[in-house]
Design a protein around this motif. Sequence first.
Motif, PDB file in Angstrom:
ATOM      1  N   SER A 218       1.126  -1.312   0.450  1.00 58.63           N
ATOM      2  CA  SER A 218      -0.349   0.388  -0.276  1.00 58.63           C
ATOM      3  C   SER A 218       1.297   1.613   0.129  1.00 58.63           C
ATOM      4  O   SER A 218       2.296   1.203   0.385  1.00 58.63           O
ATOM      5  CB  SER A 218      -0.981  -0.057   1.211  1.00 58.63           C
ATOM      6  OG  SER A 218      -0.062  -0.194   2.031  1.00 58.63           O
ATOM      7  N   ARG A 219      -0.137   2.579  -0.294  1.00 61.77           N
ATOM      8  CA  ARG A 219       0.904   3.772  -0.093  1.00 61.77           C
ATOM      9  C   ARG A 219       1.097   4.041   1.153  1.00 61.77           C
ATOM     10  O   ARG A 219       0.254   3.713   2.312  1.00 61.77           O
ATOM     11  CB  ARG A 219       0.308   4.997  -0.957  1.00 61.77           C
ATOM     12  CG  ARG A 219       0.550   4.583  -2.036  1.00 61.77           C
ATOM     13  CD  ARG A 219      -0.520   5.835  -2.403  1.00 61.77           C
ATOM     14  NE  ARG A 219      -0.169   6.022  -4.144  1.00 61.77           N
ATOM     15  CZ  ARG A 219      -1.070   6.033  -4.942  1.00 61.77           C
ATOM     16  NH1 ARG A 219      -2.118   5.367  -4.820  1.00 61.77           N
ATOM     17  NH2 ARG A 219      -0.998   5.672  -6.637  1.00 61.77           N
ATOM     18  N   ALA A 220       2.267   4.548   1.516  1.00 59.43           N
ATOM     19  CA  ALA A 220       2.468   5.000   3.310  1.00 59.43           C
ATOM     20  C   ALA A 220       1.080   6.166   2.985  1.00 59.43           C
ATOM     21  O   ALA A 220       1.438   6.829   1.897  1.00 59.43           O
ATOM     22  CB  ALA A 220       3.574   5.408   3.352  1.00 59.43           C
ATOM     23  N   ARG A 221       0.991   6.528   4.577  1.00 57.69           N
ATOM     24  CA  ARG A 221       0.551   8.410   5.385  1.00 57.69           C
ATOM     25  C   ARG A 221       1.507   8.495   4.676  1.00 57.69           C
ATOM     26  O   ARG A 221       2.867   8.654   5.144  1.00 57.69           O
ATOM     27  CB  ARG A 221       0.091   8.064   6.083  1.00 57.69           C
ATOM     28  CG  ARG A 221      -1.528   6.659   6.261  1.00 57.69           C
ATOM     29  CD  ARG A 221      -1.650   7.065   7.730  1.00 57.69           C
ATOM     30  NE  ARG A 221      -2.297   8.054   7.696  1.00 57.69           N
ATOM     31  CZ  ARG A 221      -3.501   8.512   9.128  1.00 57.69           C
ATOM     32  NH1 ARG A 221      -3.290   7.589  10.580  1.00 57.69           N
ATOM     33  NH2 ARG A 221      -4.144  10.337   9.477  1.00 57.69           N
ATOM     34  N   PRO A 222       1.152   9.998   4.522  1.00 56.26           N
ATOM     35  CA  PRO A 222       1.815  11.760   4.280  1.00 56.26           C
ATOM     36  C   PRO A 222       2.437  11.635   5.811  1.00 56.26           C
ATOM     37  O   PRO A 222       3.631  11.943   5.614  1.00 56.26           O
ATOM     38  CB  PRO A 222       0.980  12.668   4.682  1.00 56.26           C
ATOM     39  CG  PRO A 222      -0.177  12.256   3.607  1.00 56.26           C
ATOM     40  CD  PRO A 222      -0.656  10.518   4.585  1.00 56.26           C
ATOM     41  N   LYS A 223       2.322  11.265   6.852  1.00 61.97           N
ATOM     42  CA  LYS A 223       2.834  11.802   8.274  1.00 61.97           C
ATOM     43  C   LYS A 223       3.471  10.145   9.109  1.00 61.97           C
ATOM     44  O   LYS A 223       3.331   9.556  10.284  1.00 61.97           O
ATOM     45  CB  LYS A 223       1.893  12.337   8.873  1.00 61.97           C
ATOM     46  CG  LYS A 223       1.180  14.086   8.648  1.00 61.97           C
ATOM     47  CD  LYS A 223       1.043  13.895  10.134  1.00 61.97           C
ATOM     48  CE  LYS A 223       0.545  15.828   8.978  1.00 61.97           C
ATOM     49  NZ  LYS A 223      -0.425  16.577  10.083  1.00 61.97           N
ATOM     50  N   ALA A 224       3.297   9.416   7.594  1.00 63.41           N
ATOM     51  CA  ALA A 224       3.996   8.143   8.425  1.00 63.41           C
ATOM     52  C   ALA A 224       5.022   7.828   8.982  1.00 63.41           C
ATOM     53  O   ALA A 224       5.741   9.351   9.473  1.00 63.41           O
ATOM     54  CB  ALA A 224       4.182   6.885   7.429  1.00 63.41           C
ATOM     55  N   PRO A 225       5.004   7.584  10.748  1.00 61.55           N
ATOM     56  CA  PRO A 225       6.542   7.799  11.392  1.00 61.55           C
ATOM     57  C   PRO A 225       7.757   7.022  10.911  1.00 61.55           C
ATOM     58  O   PRO A 225       8.733   7.751  11.369  1.00 61.55           O
ATOM     59  CB  PRO A 225       5.926   6.894  12.722  1.00 61.55           C
ATOM     60  CG  PRO A 225       5.029   5.942  11.898  1.00 61.55           C
ATOM     61  CD  PRO A 225       4.324   6.480  10.975  1.00 61.55           C
ATOM     62  N   HIS A 226       8.084   5.779   9.756  1.00 67.26           N
ATOM     63  CA  HIS A 226       8.811   5.536   9.618  1.00 67.26           C
ATOM     64  C   HIS A 226       8.759   5.089   8.436  1.00 67.26           C
ATOM     65  O   HIS A 226       7.388   5.241   7.957  1.00 67.26           O
ATOM     66  CB  HIS A 226       9.983   4.909  10.399  1.00 67.26           C
ATOM     67  CG  HIS A 226       9.125   4.111  10.965  1.00 67.26           C
ATOM     68  ND1 HIS A 226       8.747   2.725   9.976  1.00 67.26           N
ATOM     69  CD2 HIS A 226       7.957   3.645  11.977  1.00 67.26           C
ATOM     70  CE1 HIS A 226       7.830   2.182  10.419  1.00 67.26           C
ATOM     71  NE2 HIS A 226       7.843   2.457  12.046  1.00 67.26           N
TER      72      HIS A 226
END
Length: 425
Positions: A272-280
Amino acid sequence: PSSPPMSASPPSSPPSGAAFVPPYAYAASYQYWCSLCPNLSVNGNCFGNISKDKKERSSAGKSETSNSTSSSSNESGPFDSKQGEAYREALKNEGHFEVKREAFERFNLSDDILGRLAEGIKSLSNAGWPPHVIGIYDEFWQVLEEVSKIHKSMRSAIPSGDFAGFYVGPQSKKARDAEGYPPHRDKTSYDPSTFFEDGLPKISTTWVALTDATPDTSCLYVVPADKDPYYKTNEPWKALFDQPARFQDIRALPAPAGTVLTFSHRLLHWGSRARPKAPHPRIAISFTFQDPSIPSAYSTFKASLPSPSLPLRLLLISTQWMNYYSQPPINKPIGDARADLMLGFFLAGYQNMKPEYMKATLGSVACQAAIMKRQVHTIQTKRVARRKQALERANAAAEKLVEAEEKETKTSQECSNGVVDADSE
């Protein structure tokens, strides 16, 4: 081209960053790769910034692994036959299974190996290299040696020589860095000979999470084999979702660092795509395993395990790039100069490949493009050289004309002076 470009010696103080592309002689040396990832090792070299106790612990674990492997060909490490049978049934029926991180901790590996590999992929990415180039380093092969025990516990599969690395960062201006692989099957066409009679696949991928893979950071999603009517057909996978109810069969596989996922070559899966504010970033590595009855693409690979030589590792990363990383839909450009280095690695080691696989790699779009660019560069270089030579010849001819004119002028003046002297007498 018949040989890699052997130009220039290693700089005394190597530059860094994506803008620096090393000359071939340096790129083919362990010194270059150690300069990028000093916390990893290459054929026993480097490991520069790791404390002594960790280095000794890693070396000890590696030694114990080698000894235990050689003591018994049937040794399955921390996985007994009962667990192996459970994995086998899951792989056969659902197309995948998971080994929890607690089991990973029982491997003979240093405690910090996952973090060092993850940092290594980050460093390679910052230097302009794709993540699968992590296959240059010893720690990558140590992980392969250990996860092979999972397969020994349930069947006779061995590493094929194919592998991958993954780096999925938070969404940013570089949108593609936030994407996992789109939906796909590792083998796009169905071949009944790649399954045993009981339905167990002869080819599978083992995927190791180096950082936590979650829906926020990007994790894998699959359609289990028993929910996929096209799993053993050549129908396009897109037809699966013509029926809206099939979306409910999608299964998320969140995986904390150290989790090992194994899935069939025909399992439909994606990242999947990561969220814009993914922690790492989501960072992982994977290895392909296959039944020994399937020919290997590399004639010397099996004998080179558990630790292939650096030239063989360079060949492997070049063929992975040419056959997989440079192809749609996952192609990410690495620039002409690095592509030429990949071509050099391939040309230096293709003798270790089976002829049919070597020809297929040679015919790949990436390989042909690199060859063409090198040929164009050679033609341009020769053209520039010819122009330079022609200019030098013209300058030399002009200098001769100037000299001849000066000589003629001097002679005329001397003659004139001689006539004047005679008249005065």
